[in-house]
Design a protein around this motif. Sequence first.
Motif: not given
Length: 831
Positions: A502, A505-506, A509-510, A571-573, A576, A629
Amino acid sequence: MIAAMWDRLRLFNIGELLAHRGRTLLSMVVMGVSAGLLVAVFSISGSITGSVDKLTRSLGGDAVLEITGVTDAGFDQALLQQIRSTTGVGTAVPMVRQGIGSGESRALLIGADASIAQLGNDLGGSLDAQAGKLLTAANGVLVGSAMGHHEGDRVRFGAVDTTVVGVIDAETSAKVNGGHIVIATLPVAQKIADHTGKLDSVQILAAPGADVDALRSALTGVVAGRAVVADPDLRSAQAGGSVQLVRYSTLASSAAALIVSAFLIYNAMSMAVAQRRPMLSLLRAIGGRRMPMVLGLLVEAALLGLIGGLVGSVVGIFMGRVSIGRLPAAIVQSVESRTEYMVPGYAIPVALAACVLASVAAAAIAARQVYKVAPIEALAPVGTSSADAVKPLLRWAALAAGLAAIVAGVFIANADIGRLSLAAISTSIAGAVLVCFAATGPIVRVIGAVSRLFGAPGALGATTVERAPRRVWATAMTVMIGVTAVVAMGNASRDMVDAAGSTFEGLGRTDVFVSATAMEQFPTGPILPADLKDKLRAVPGVEDAGAAQMAFATLGRGRVMLQGYEGGVARSSALEGTTEADLARMARGEGVVISRDVARQLDVSVGSTLQLPTPTGIHDVTVLRVVPYFSAIAGIVVLDLDILRQWYQRSGETIIGVDFVPGADPDVVLAAVRAAVPAEFQVETGASALAAISGSIRQGSSISAAILWIVVLVATVALLNTLMLSVLERRRELGVLRAMGTSRRFLLRSVLAEAAGIGFVGAALGLVVGSGVHYLATVALGNAISIDIAYRPSPLLLIYAVVALALALLGSIPPAVRAARLPIVEAIALD
């Protein structure tokens, strides 16, 4: 005296080991498994750190200090003159040290000037003989024998066409990065690495009589944060950090195997005592002293542990070699050197010592059951001996110690002490065993009650259980530990993989990522072509392309991963939830976002001022956020991309994230992106990158999972040993029952009922303890890898327990069959 001791051991102990080969072999096999697991675990971490240490010593030679770049971008060559003029510096040897290529063709580029000969390193003699060749051809290089090139070959390294002017002999080149080396003059190496005007390392030889500590301080002042002044072992220490999580988790599983093995040795020694009771009773009756008998049993157990450990250590060497190939790619690629398999010098002695100590400790408890009783009492069954009774004071002491260990485990798990939090797992399991020892009586009675549920055969099995409470308790604990280990660590590992996934997970989205290396390896270089981002933005169907850069950097004595991002595409999670105000401060170079482990290591928190050493000097920044992280390899420091480029002098990007126009055909756009990217670079969809990283994390935990199921198999052998001991103790009783007309089926069912009682109660305890340890393990793992791990009890928990119980109950089949087939005359003739 010595001859008499040897004769006694040979007759009464070694002879018995040889007479009962099956039991001896089982005991040695189980101890061998424990030793093999320990050697394999030590070899995994030792290979990573040992390879780096070997390379450091091979290149550094007699150097007392090394000045290195903060990142792989190195530092300004202009510092070299200041370093050489520092008081106390005898010789300063400049170097370029860069990894080139990837996969099997991965090699180390070394560039140096003539001063390298003064280091006295492994390359000195070969370079003296061939150094002149480097000046005979434009862009000439020397290569190691493992590279597969020959003199005169034209080879392209980086963006430079080079000529191989010589091949370093196999004996010499094998000492440096396994022979995968490329050596050039300093200017040529700088061109290959695109490091014009930069150095990666300066090896320092102290002037005669110079104080090394004073020299270190002076050099630290000279570089002023633009480089790192450290002992030569800094690289090895940083490499060790990348494999710590694997080492700690597998050591925890191996420790469980060793504990189970100790219980098995206890049962094996109890079996030996039971079979030798007539002989031992006679020896005591005619004046034999207790101490020689006890010592004989302890030496016998030590031999089992030693021989089993020796054989297991050899197997462990091969297990470790196989396991190295299963390490996540990110760990292997994060270190400078190629990983060579090597067994640390301490691995086998520590494994042998652990096996011998566990065997002797277990045998000492078994020896107490018979040797500390009167001669006439030794003739009685073990279950009726006073040695089998647990003194109330001992029970209360065990209860207090067990509760204290559980409380300590809870405290350690919740304490923010990084990977040391994993000690909570073994501490809490040990506490549970001590509490169960205090409750030996109730546990044995419950086992007997469960056995009685199986009718008349169960009633017979229950009486046997109640006559030997210590042995039955030890076996129930063996089953409990096996089930606990599988339930707790199996579920905690699953929760960890889910939580770690998780974190990334970002990425999903790319739509597409472009990088020089695969995403699961943390792309830290090489830098992508300067015009590639604009080309990708011009591809039909592409909405936007954003750049990012990753780089390992030294911060304190540790290593962190710098991450810089631009725009919303890459961009990194970790960013967020970051406010626009904080992003604006990052863009101005005023603040950074760091992971929890970095905050712990540097003792900083939100609002603290952090000093970042960079090639452009030390920069003071504010900690804007501390985020969870997944930090299995290194913690992170997140900066604005432009700031990272300026401060760390790393232009360009190592990753480009691409978003497609909504409604565009993803397959068509992906094909167009692939066509626009040079063939040597990686193109991965966000979904495939996420899957690859999650798979790599899962692969890293697979070694520990395999060890856990080995623990269950050891528990199976323990149950087999215990029930076989039960049959041996009751041979006469079973013979009389058969002579009275009892059927073989009845006796078989009685042994199986005894096994069922032990197995079900042990599994139930394991399920309860495992659930509690599962919770502690999620908390401890969360602190160890700096992420939030949710405790998720799963139906798989019951499945794990049932499978572990089924495997354990398999051990009841051989002794049950033996009881059923016991010859009547032989059994009655006994005694």
